[in-house]
Motif scaffolding. Structure first.
Motif, PDB file in Angstrom:
ATOM      1  N   GLU A 175      80.728  46.608  54.952  1.00  0.00           N
ATOM      2  CA  GLU A 175      80.466  46.060  56.280  1.00  0.00           C
ATOM      3  C   GLU A 175      79.037  45.503  56.361  1.00  0.00           C
ATOM      4  OE1 GLU A 175      79.799  48.116  60.436  1.00  0.00           O
ATOM      5  OE2 GLU A 175      81.948  48.036  59.954  1.00  0.00           O
ATOM      6  N   GLU A 176      78.093  46.218  55.799  1.00  0.00           N
ATOM      7  CA  GLU A 176      76.702  45.747  55.798  1.00  0.00           C
ATOM      8  C   GLU A 176      76.576  44.429  55.035  1.00  0.00           C
ATOM      9  OE1 GLU A 176      72.919  45.462  56.961  1.00  0.00           O
ATOM     10  OE2 GLU A 176      74.328  46.993  57.654  1.00  0.00           O
ATOM     11  N   ASP A 194      80.844  51.367  54.875  1.00  0.00           N
ATOM     12  CA  ASP A 194      79.546  50.958  55.432  1.00  0.00           C
ATOM     13  C   ASP A 194      78.862  49.924  54.544  1.00  0.00           C
ATOM     14  OD1 ASP A 194      79.893  52.655  57.585  1.00  0.00           O
ATOM     15  OD2 ASP A 194      78.551  54.210  56.813  1.00  0.00           O
ATOM     16  N   GLU A 195      78.947  50.124  53.225  1.00  0.00           N
ATOM     17  CA  GLU A 195      78.332  49.201  52.270  1.00  0.00           C
ATOM     18  C   GLU A 195      78.958  47.799  52.373  1.00  0.00           C
ATOM     19  OE1 GLU A 195      77.290  49.540  47.577  1.00  0.00           O
ATOM     20  OE2 GLU A 195      79.373  50.001  48.106  1.00  0.00           O
ATOM     21  N   ARG A 237      77.526  41.439  56.981  1.00  0.00           N
ATOM     22  CA  ARG A 237      76.543  40.987  57.974  1.00  0.00           C
ATOM     23  C   ARG A 237      75.753  39.778  57.456  1.00  0.00           C
ATOM     24  NH1 ARG A 237      76.360  44.493  62.216  1.00  0.00           N
ATOM     25  NH2 ARG A 237      77.158  46.575  61.803  1.00  0.00           N
ATOM     26  N   ASP A 238      75.870  39.498  56.160  1.00  0.00           N
ATOM     27  CA  ASP A 238      75.243  38.294  55.590  1.00  0.00           C
ATOM     28  C   ASP A 238      76.092  37.046  55.829  1.00  0.00           C
ATOM     29  OD1 ASP A 238      73.073  39.747  54.661  1.00  0.00           O
ATOM     30  OD2 ASP A 238      73.915  39.999  52.646  1.00  0.00           O
TER      31      ASP A 238
END
Length: 137
Positions: free
Chosen positions: A42-43, A39-40, A46-47
């Motif tokens: 993947e987040e 999750d870290e 998103r940048d």
């Protein structure tokens, strides 16, 4: 089938047996990843914004998989077109998002062309963002 960019930046052909047996969303022989770590990463991805559409690569459905081993984080990623002239921009943004931010020490990008990207891979959030820009999706 996956294709890895060679030193010249052109895709290398994968063998037919490999294409038949390899899953598109995972790197072969990758150890299981902690869901929080996934999750870290993947987040952070998103940048990374597609320069043509202005939407992040995760919500566009361009990220097919993320794995990590002792050596590096590997991103299985595709592009809307194999002939995309902005591959270097996306690679640089990915390195900034993961390596320069301190989330990993090394990043590998595995360019995946099968299955080909299509609008069906866009997330609901990505569709909302595209609609806000005036696209019909």
């Amino acid at each position: 089938m996956t294709e890895q960019a060679s030193e010249t930046g052109t895709p290398a052909e994968a063998s037919a047996p490999e294409a038949a047996t390899e899953a598109a969303t995972t790197t072969v022989d990758a150890p299981p990843m902690d869901p929080q770590r996934l999750d870290e990463l993947e987040e952070a991805m998103r940048d990374v914004v597609d320069p043509e559409l202005g939407i992040n690569v995760v919500d566009l459905g361009l990220v097919y998989g993320i794995t990590e081993d002792d050596e590096a984080v590997t991103i299985d990623m595709t592009l809307t077109s194999a002939a995309c002239p902005l591959t270097d921009v996306i690679e640089d943004q990915s390195r900034n998002a993961l390596v320069k931010s301190g989330l990993c020490e090394e990043l590998r990008i595995n360019w995946v062309w099968m299955p080909p990207w299509g609008p069906d891979k866009i997330t609901d959030d990505g569709r909302e963002q595209l609609r806000a820009l005036g696209f019909t999706v």
